[in-house]
Design a protein around this motif. Sequence first.
Motif, PDB file in Angstrom:
ATOM      1  N   ARG A 108     -11.238   0.812  -7.947  1.00 59.02           N
ATOM      2  CA  ARG A 108     -10.560   1.003  -9.240  1.00 59.02           C
ATOM      3  C   ARG A 108      -9.224   0.252  -9.271  1.00 59.02           C
ATOM      4  O   ARG A 108      -8.811  -0.255 -10.321  1.00 59.02           O
ATOM      5  CB  ARG A 108     -10.330   2.493  -9.467  1.00 59.02           C
ATOM      6  CG  ARG A 108      -9.619   2.814 -10.767  1.00 59.02           C
ATOM      7  CD  ARG A 108      -9.446   4.308 -10.917  1.00 59.02           C
ATOM      8  NE  ARG A 108      -8.469   4.633 -11.941  1.00 59.02           N
ATOM      9  CZ  ARG A 108      -7.931   5.836 -12.097  1.00 59.02           C
ATOM     10  NH1 ARG A 108      -8.294   6.833 -11.289  1.00 59.02           N
ATOM     11  NH2 ARG A 108      -7.041   6.051 -13.048  1.00 59.02           N
ATOM     12  N   ALA A 109      -8.545   0.190  -8.137  1.00 61.84           N
ATOM     13  CA  ALA A 109      -7.238  -0.480  -8.077  1.00 61.84           C
ATOM     14  C   ALA A 109      -7.353  -1.978  -7.830  1.00 61.84           C
ATOM     15  O   ALA A 109      -6.331  -2.672  -7.791  1.00 61.84           O
ATOM     16  CB  ALA A 109      -6.388   0.145  -6.978  1.00 61.84           C
ATOM     17  N   CYS A 110      -8.575  -2.473  -7.677  1.00 62.17           N
ATOM     18  CA  CYS A 110      -8.771  -3.897  -7.396  1.00 62.17           C
ATOM     19  C   CYS A 110      -8.827  -4.670  -8.709  1.00 62.17           C
ATOM     20  O   CYS A 110      -9.888  -4.891  -9.282  1.00 62.17           O
ATOM     21  CB  CYS A 110     -10.057  -4.093  -6.597  1.00 62.17           C
ATOM     22  SG  CYS A 110     -10.334  -5.808  -6.080  1.00 62.17           S
ATOM     23  N   PHE A 115      -3.985  -7.761   0.340  1.00 58.67           N
ATOM     24  CA  PHE A 115      -4.128  -7.004  -0.907  1.00 58.67           C
ATOM     25  C   PHE A 115      -4.941  -5.734  -0.671  1.00 58.67           C
ATOM     26  O   PHE A 115      -4.608  -4.656  -1.161  1.00 58.67           O
ATOM     27  CB  PHE A 115      -4.788  -7.881  -1.973  1.00 58.67           C
ATOM     28  CG  PHE A 115      -5.055  -7.182  -3.282  1.00 58.67           C
ATOM     29  CD1 PHE A 115      -4.117  -6.341  -3.848  1.00 58.67           C
ATOM     30  CD2 PHE A 115      -6.256  -7.377  -3.942  1.00 58.67           C
ATOM     31  CE1 PHE A 115      -4.365  -5.693  -5.062  1.00 58.67           C
ATOM     32  CE2 PHE A 115      -6.518  -6.745  -5.149  1.00 58.67           C
ATOM     33  CZ  PHE A 115      -5.574  -5.899  -5.711  1.00 58.67           C
ATOM     34  N   GLU A 116      -5.990  -5.851   0.111  1.00 62.73           N
ATOM     35  CA  GLU A 116      -6.793  -4.676   0.445  1.00 62.73           C
ATOM     36  C   GLU A 116      -5.944  -3.633   1.176  1.00 62.73           C
ATOM     37  O   GLU A 116      -6.027  -2.435   0.886  1.00 62.73           O
ATOM     38  CB  GLU A 116      -7.975  -5.079   1.322  1.00 62.73           C
ATOM     39  CG  GLU A 116      -8.888  -3.941   1.684  1.00 62.73           C
ATOM     40  CD  GLU A 116     -10.103  -4.390   2.479  1.00 62.73           C
ATOM     41  OE1 GLU A 116     -10.929  -3.516   2.811  1.00 62.73           O
ATOM     42  OE2 GLU A 116     -10.227  -5.594   2.771  1.00 62.73           O
ATOM     43  N   TYR A 117      -5.094  -4.089   2.096  1.00 62.29           N
ATOM     44  CA  TYR A 117      -4.247  -3.156   2.839  1.00 62.29           C
ATOM     45  C   TYR A 117      -3.179  -2.532   1.935  1.00 62.29           C
ATOM     46  O   TYR A 117      -2.767  -1.388   2.134  1.00 62.29           O
ATOM     47  CB  TYR A 117      -3.574  -3.870   4.011  1.00 62.29           C
ATOM     48  CG  TYR A 117      -4.521  -4.645   4.895  1.00 62.29           C
ATOM     49  CD1 TYR A 117      -5.873  -4.300   4.990  1.00 62.29           C
ATOM     50  CD2 TYR A 117      -4.076  -5.751   5.632  1.00 62.29           C
ATOM     51  CE1 TYR A 117      -6.750  -5.032   5.789  1.00 62.29           C
ATOM     52  CE2 TYR A 117      -4.944  -6.468   6.437  1.00 62.29           C
ATOM     53  CZ  TYR A 117      -6.279  -6.121   6.509  1.00 62.29           C
ATOM     54  OH  TYR A 117      -7.137  -6.838   7.296  1.00 62.29           O
ATOM     55  N   SER A 142     -18.117  -1.491  -2.607  1.00 65.12           N
ATOM     56  CA  SER A 142     -16.699  -1.827  -2.553  1.00 65.12           C
ATOM     57  C   SER A 142     -16.446  -3.211  -3.131  1.00 65.12           C
ATOM     58  O   SER A 142     -17.265  -4.118  -2.962  1.00 65.12           O
ATOM     59  CB  SER A 142     -16.210  -1.783  -1.103  1.00 65.12           C
ATOM     60  OG  SER A 142     -14.861  -2.194  -1.031  1.00 65.12           O
ATOM     61  N   LYS A 143     -15.314  -3.374  -3.790  1.00 70.10           N
ATOM     62  CA  LYS A 143     -14.897  -4.697  -4.264  1.00 70.10           C
ATOM     63  C   LYS A 143     -14.133  -5.447  -3.190  1.00 70.10           C
ATOM     64  O   LYS A 143     -13.740  -6.591  -3.399  1.00 70.10           O
ATOM     65  CB  LYS A 143     -14.042  -4.562  -5.517  1.00 70.10           C
ATOM     66  CG  LYS A 143     -14.830  -4.058  -6.708  1.00 70.10           C
ATOM     67  CD  LYS A 143     -13.955  -3.971  -7.945  1.00 70.10           C
ATOM     68  CE  LYS A 143     -14.777  -3.450  -9.114  1.00 70.10           C
ATOM     69  NZ  LYS A 143     -13.944  -3.242 -10.314  1.00 70.10           N
ATOM     70  N   ALA A 193     -17.373 -10.888  -4.870  1.00 69.84           N
ATOM     71  CA  ALA A 193     -16.816  -9.852  -5.745  1.00 69.84           C
ATOM     72  C   ALA A 193     -15.501 -10.367  -6.323  1.00 69.84           C
ATOM     73  O   ALA A 193     -14.826 -11.191  -5.728  1.00 69.84           O
ATOM     74  CB  ALA A 193     -16.585  -8.561  -4.964  1.00 69.84           C
ATOM     75  N   GLN A 194     -15.153  -9.870  -7.485  1.00 75.63           N
ATOM     76  CA  GLN A 194     -13.930 -10.294  -8.155  1.00 75.63           C
ATOM     77  C   GLN A 194     -13.139  -9.069  -8.589  1.00 75.63           C
ATOM     78  O   GLN A 194     -13.721  -8.054  -8.987  1.00 75.63           O
ATOM     79  CB  GLN A 194     -14.258 -11.133  -9.391  1.00 75.63           C
ATOM     80  CG  GLN A 194     -14.841 -12.492  -9.083  1.00 75.63           C
ATOM     81  CD  GLN A 194     -13.783 -13.466  -8.591  1.00 75.63           C
ATOM     82  OE1 GLN A 194     -12.637 -13.428  -9.015  1.00 75.63           O
ATOM     83  NE2 GLN A 194     -14.178 -14.342  -7.677  1.00 75.63           N
TER      84      GLN A 194
END
Length: 221
Positions: free
Chosen positions: A52-54, A74-76, A182-183, A191-192
């Motif tokens: 959701r936050a991606c 960004f994932e972290y 997962s994105k 994935a975008q």
Amino acid sequence: MDIDGFWELVERSARETGTRSARLEWLEDQLCGLSAEEIVDYEVWFTVCASRACSWDMYAVYWTITGFGSSDGFEYFVSWLISRGRDAFEKVADCPDRILELPDVQRLFEWMKNFVHRRTTWSSDGRFRLKRVTRVRREVWPREENPEFESFAYVTFGSYVQVTGLEVDSLREAVRARGVDSKFPFLTFHAQPDGEKWDFDDEAEFVRRLPQLARQYGLTR
């Protein structure tokens, strides 16, 4: 475990520990006391929240605050945001520009004041030019406050292996079996992030999309 149970564990892990390492140990201990199904539940909710936050706007927030543009970073960063708890996450997930309302981020800006190069220059006609920071004295941030928390995303791995005797890949498969993908890591599997991709160096677009963050960096008068 429902979404309320997920957030309760996340927030209790912060309340009952004082360091990141202790927090991870506490969470793993709690998860080891659950069934395999409940551990999968926790991982499902974490994945749903992270996805959701991606978004491209959230990526721009991460890129601006840290001065980096790593997809892994960004994932972290998103994992760190989840670790701040439900209220913080809900405030920012659908409106990344509200990141400045988080006390944790306000502290980061206080620490960065004397260490981060200015990001703007003003031309003779009064228009600004946004300059990306390519070097940030990240050591100014105490390690416990760094806005990246990679290990927080992996806390289910050890407990799942211990409870089931299976490999971590089985946990990922169980999550996908629930219809949740997962994105992250985005771009790796095509994935975008959500939303329209945009140029973070485009000053007008930056101000339009992230007006509060633009003001923080002096991009608007």
